[in-house]
Write an enzyme that holds these catalytic residues in place. Sequence first.
Site, PDB file in Angstrom:
ATOM      1  N   ASP A  65      29.208 -11.053  46.589  1.00  0.00           N
ATOM      2  CA  ASP A  65      30.453 -10.446  47.091  1.00  0.00           C
ATOM      3  C   ASP A  65      31.042  -9.527  46.012  1.00  0.00           C
ATOM      4  OD1 ASP A  65      32.593  -9.693  48.618  1.00  0.00           O
ATOM      5  OD2 ASP A  65      33.595 -11.638  48.601  1.00  0.00           O
TER       6      ASP A  65
ATOM      7  N   ASN B 222      32.158  -1.919  54.830  1.00  0.00           N
ATOM      8  CA  ASN B 222      33.591  -1.571  54.810  1.00  0.00           C
ATOM      9  C   ASN B 222      33.865  -0.414  53.860  1.00  0.00           C
ATOM     10  OD1 ASN B 222      33.063  -3.179  52.575  1.00  0.00           O
ATOM     11  ND2 ASN B 222      35.122  -4.024  52.498  1.00  0.00           N
TER      12      ASN B 222
ATOM     13  N   HIS C  73      25.241  -9.506  49.707  1.00  0.00           N
ATOM     14  CA  HIS C  73      26.653  -9.187  49.902  1.00  0.00           C
ATOM     15  C   HIS C  73      27.183  -8.350  48.740  1.00  0.00           C
ATOM     16  CE1 HIS C  73      30.551 -11.014  51.710  1.00  0.00           C
ATOM     17  NE2 HIS C  73      30.806  -9.848  51.182  1.00  0.00           N
TER      18      HIS C  73
ATOM     19  N   ARG D 130      30.967   0.675  47.888  1.00  0.00           N
ATOM     20  CA  ARG D 130      32.154   1.546  48.013  1.00  0.00           C
ATOM     21  C   ARG D 130      31.855   2.991  48.394  1.00  0.00           C
ATOM     22  NH1 ARG D 130      35.068  -2.764  48.860  1.00  0.00           N
ATOM     23  NH2 ARG D 130      35.904  -3.804  47.022  1.00  0.00           N
TER      24      ARG D 130
ATOM     25  N   HIS E 283      37.137  -2.827  42.176  1.00  0.00           N
ATOM     26  CA  HIS E 283      38.418  -2.160  42.398  1.00  0.00           C
ATOM     27  C   HIS E 283      38.814  -1.468  41.102  1.00  0.00           C
ATOM     28  CE1 HIS E 283      39.314  -3.803  46.330  1.00  0.00           C
ATOM     29  NE2 HIS E 283      38.982  -5.001  45.908  1.00  0.00           N
TER      30      HIS E 283
ATOM     31  N   HIS F 148      29.417  -4.791  47.743  1.00  0.00           N
ATOM     32  CA  HIS F 148      30.257  -3.668  48.149  1.00  0.00           C
ATOM     33  C   HIS F 148      29.994  -2.513  47.193  1.00  0.00           C
ATOM     34  CE1 HIS F 148      32.598  -6.082  51.020  1.00  0.00           C
ATOM     35  NE2 HIS F 148      32.488  -7.050  50.130  1.00  0.00           N
TER      36      HIS F 148
END
Length: 435
Positions: free
Chosen positions: A304, A94, A60, A64, A308, A62
């Site tokens: 996860d 995503n 999991h 980006r 950001h 991200h």
Amino acid sequence: MADVLIRGGTVIDPRGVRRADVAVSGKVVVGVGDDLAAPPGAVVLDATGCVVCPGFVDLHTHLREPGREEAETIESGSRAAALGGYTAVVAMPNTDPPIDSASVVREVHEIARRALCDVEVAGAITVGRAGERLAPLAEMAGLGVRLFTDDGAGVQDGRLMRRAFEYAGPLGVTLAQHCEDAALAAGGHMNEGEWSSRLGIPGIPGEAEELMVMRDVALARLTGGRIHFLHLSTAGSVAVVGAARAQGLKVTAEAAPHHLALTEAEVAGYDPVFKVNPPLRTAADVRAVRRGLAEGVIDAIATDHAPHPQEAKEAPFDQAPPGMIGLETALAVALTYLTEEEDGVAPMALADVIGALSWRPAEIAGVAERHGGPLGAGAPANVCVFDPRVRWTVDAAAGASRSRNSPFAGRTLTGRVRHTVLNGEPVVVDGEAQR
Ligand SMILES: [Zn+2]
């Protein structure tokens, strides 16, 4: 590529624990045993006092890219992964555009060829992750996609989810769910309970997660399908998954390091670095998730990792995006919080913690032929070497990730990766990325 000798460590893999050197030639392990001699020209990696194990596999991550490269790129994220001991990660879909078609899968595969770990792609279950119609699962499966999820959101429509199960079964792929009933969670920014009332922040009840876990267990039973539950965070979810497994359903689950270590009380200072979805829960939930992992109801620790940019995380709590980075700290958080008796939960054996980071997620990701297997002659040389005793203080700014939103920044943790070998190449040596 130079040969590699990993000298002086303790090997821990699915076969057990023994003192051994590990010799690598090309992309494979060629010898495991006592006092192996280094061939001329070999790179010798010192593993004194260290554990030598199959590289970790993150279910999991991200990354980006494409679309939000200011937060992370496949290059920066895979470097963070390598520094964290990972030799494979599953990239969540995503992105922008979302990974919901063969063309985006191909684009990510192309960029990932230069990555510092193997990048497996998770495809979206529905077109645009909009939850309205099924994405072309077969097309993506044809390119090697083994895991499908709309992560960031759960598939709300039960009938559509049933059809996803029916399509996924014959393809031999696994559905992975971000369990959240959107209506019940709407407007919430932290766990609903005593702390959310005290802080005046709207909450997300644990039931928003548990209802979807229950529904998908029911659909797995109805269809005979296989489901993997992402980032479980509540005692109720763990209980439902435990019961489903006892019935022999094809259900697996993961927990994130922060849900094994931190509670909702962290939110007291309104610092958005502690905002995550699913939210940090109660101390009783943390205990239940830890116990679920120790008892094998939860299979894997998955980061996860959700980068950001600083500006986004400097917004007020209710406006900041949820998510925490975690690739470089997952091992240390696991060792620090799980291998000591804490809060009435028995300590986990080191080999079980490594299993939850390596071979169990490798099976779920469908990469067990290349990652997580026993370190014997002929095995792919995907190896992590870590010092289980060294103490270090997390400096998020010093990490390889483009983002700094680590909830563990400033904390002292135990255990750190020293070397990572990817397909025979030492990509991390003495804690430094080599490219
Ligand atoms: Zn999620």
